[in-house]
Design an enzyme around this catalytic site. Structure first.
Site, PDB file in Angstrom:
ATOM      1  CG  MET A  16      -1.881  -1.215   1.166  1.00  0.00           C
ATOM      2  SD  MET A  16      -3.412  -0.989   2.083  1.00  0.00           S
ATOM      3  CE  MET A  16      -2.798  -0.687   3.716  1.00  0.00           C
TER       4      MET A  16
ATOM      5  CE1 TYR B 275       5.068   8.360   4.016  1.00  0.00           C
ATOM      6  CE2 TYR B 275       5.493   6.957   5.901  1.00  0.00           C
ATOM      7  CZ  TYR B 275       5.531   8.195   5.299  1.00  0.00           C
ATOM      8  OH  TYR B 275       6.043   9.260   5.986  1.00  0.00           O
ATOM      9  CG  LEU B 276       7.497   1.348  -0.925  1.00  0.00           C
ATOM     10  CD1 LEU B 276       8.360   1.023  -2.152  1.00  0.00           C
ATOM     11  CD2 LEU B 276       6.509   0.222  -0.649  1.00  0.00           C
TER      12      LEU B 276
ATOM     13  CD  GLU C 292      14.680   0.918   6.437  1.00  0.00           C
ATOM     14  OE1 GLU C 292      13.466   1.159   6.709  1.00  0.00           O
ATOM     15  OE2 GLU C 292      15.592   1.716   6.681  1.00  0.00           O
TER      16      GLU C 292
ATOM     17  CG  HIS D 257       6.865  -2.026   2.194  1.00  0.00           C
ATOM     18  ND1 HIS D 257       6.772  -0.886   2.954  1.00  0.00           N
ATOM     19  CD2 HIS D 257       5.642  -2.609   2.239  1.00  0.00           C
ATOM     20  CE1 HIS D 257       5.532  -0.777   3.422  1.00  0.00           C
ATOM     21  NE2 HIS D 257       4.834  -1.809   3.012  1.00  0.00           N
TER      22      HIS D 257
ATOM     23  N   GLY E 101       5.083 -10.018   4.218  1.00  0.00           N
ATOM     24  CA  GLY E 101       5.852  -9.943   5.451  1.00  0.00           C
ATOM     25  C   GLY E 101       5.212 -10.766   6.568  1.00  0.00           C
TER      26      GLY E 101
ATOM     27  CE  LYS F 220       4.061  -4.566  12.139  1.00  0.00           C
ATOM     28  NZ  LYS F 220       2.978  -4.109  11.340  1.00  0.00           N
ATOM     29  CG  ASP F 221       0.740  -7.112   7.974  1.00  0.00           C
ATOM     30  OD1 ASP F 221       0.245  -6.523   8.945  1.00  0.00           O
ATOM     31  OD2 ASP F 221       1.392  -6.526   7.099  1.00  0.00           O
TER      32      ASP F 221
HETATM   33  O1  PAF Z   1      -0.190  -5.685   3.629  1.00  0.00           O
HETATM   34  C1  PAF Z   1      -0.624  -4.783   2.883  1.00  0.00           C
HETATM   35  O2  PAF Z   1      -0.014  -3.728   2.677  1.00  0.00           O
HETATM   36  C2  PAF Z   1      -1.972  -4.980   2.200  1.00  0.00           C
HETATM   37  O3  PAF Z   1      -2.867  -5.636   3.037  1.00  0.00           O
HETATM   38  C3  PAF Z   1      -1.870  -5.688   0.839  1.00  0.00           C
HETATM   39  C4  PAF Z   1      -1.323  -7.099   0.977  1.00  0.00           C
HETATM   40  C5  PAF Z   1      -0.972  -4.885  -0.087  1.00  0.00           C
HETATM   41  C6  PAF Z   1      -3.260  -5.783   0.190  1.00  0.00           C
HETATM   42  O4  PAF Z   1      -3.811  -4.530  -0.018  1.00  0.00           O
END
Ligand code: PAF
Length: 280
Positions: free
Chosen positions: A30, A32-33, A35, A37, A147, A149-150
């Site tokens: 989404m 706003y990258l 480290e 990402h 990640g 993280k999620d």
């Molecule tokens: O983890 C995220 O940033 C979002 O949930 C994703 C996987 C890009 C889906 O919109």
């Protein structure tokens, strides 16, 4: 790095790459990258013929009282960072192009979405599954990178592609942390100095859980109580959950067997942070 803004153009490229037998890596983000990402992107660049990084603040995964309108954005910065680590294409669609008038499909991956964040963020994982299915269909990647993280999102995506036979390998990438242990997150920018300091209890409490587990403790309620007590030493911390779940099904466990995830969600003055540790 090439910027792709249209869904039709992305679909045409996906079809072309598939016909050319190219191994494509997808890094859905989404924006706003940070480290975290970039660790996903670097892995993708190293393992594929070409890498697509998508940047899309997916409106349908935000609840009405969540932070969609204020979600941090920095497209120019993101493109520079992605290009610097070797990403070949940035796919940055508009919401109207992804969800044109009349869009009506929803998806529900039962079980795995019902605990942890799924319990409090109603509809969140449904929105995640819809956007990821669209991205998989458009880009046709061999590998997609997420990640740890999620951690629940990772489990949901794995179940989604398994249930629907979507031909993509899902790679989970370890959590990237600040030097002081706070997990990298785009939402960390919301934290003021006081919250930023107190948020350190998250990783500290997870390290405590790991220590107890490594010492042989197998009573989940005891480990969770220790984690909760440590988080509560931070006066601003408002705990949403402290839970130990099976790493695949995301169902709570009483006595960990196989791999489990100790996961926490905590608010600091309204900013909701999540973190987790894998045990076993
Ligand atoms: O983890 C995220 O940033 C979002 O949930 C994703 C996987 C890009 C889906 O919109």
């Amino acid at each position: 790095m090439e910027l792709i803004r249209s869904v039709a153009e992305m679909a045409a490229l996906g079809r072309k790459w598939r016909a050319e037998n190219l191994r494509v890596g997808l890094v859905p983000t989404m924006g706003y990258l940070h480290e975290g990402h970039l660790a996903l992107a670097q892995r993708a660049v190293g393992e594929n013929d070409l890498t697509v990084l998508s940047i899309f603040v997916n409106p349908i995964q935000f609840g009405p009282s969540e932070d969609l309108a204020v979600y941090p954005r920095d497209l120019d910065g993101d493109l520079a960072k992605a290009g610097a680590v070797g990403v070949n294409y940035a796919f940055v669609p508009e919401a109207e192009d992804m969800y044109p008038q009349g869009f009506g499909t929803s998806m529900d991956v039962a079980g795995v979405t019902e605990t942890l964040c799924g319990a409090s963020r109603k509809g969140h994982f449904q929105g995640v599954c819809v956007v990821l299915t669209k991205l998989f269909n458009l880009v046709q990647p061999a590998n997609a990178y997420f990640g740890q993280k999620d951690g629940q999102q990772l489990a949901v995506v794995r179940k989604l592609v398994k249930d629907l036979n979507i031909p993509v390998h899902i790679a989970g990438v370890p959590i990237v942390r600040e030097a002081d242990g706070l997990a990298k997150s785009s939402r960390n920018v919301y934290l003021d100095a006081e919250c930023r300091e107190q948020a350190l209890v998250l990783n500290q409490s997870l390290q405590l859980a790991k220590r107890l587990f490594d010492e042989g403790e197998r009573d989940a309620s005891l480990i969770k109580a220790a984690v909760q007590a440590h988080i509560e030493t931070a006066p601003l911390a408002q705990i949403e959950y402290v839970e130990m779940v099976d790493a695949v099904t995301m169902q709570p466990v009483r006595r960990p067997e196989g791999q489990v995830m100790l996961a926490v969600a905590v608010r600091f003055k309204g900013t909701r942070l999540i973190d987790n540790v894998l045990l076993g």
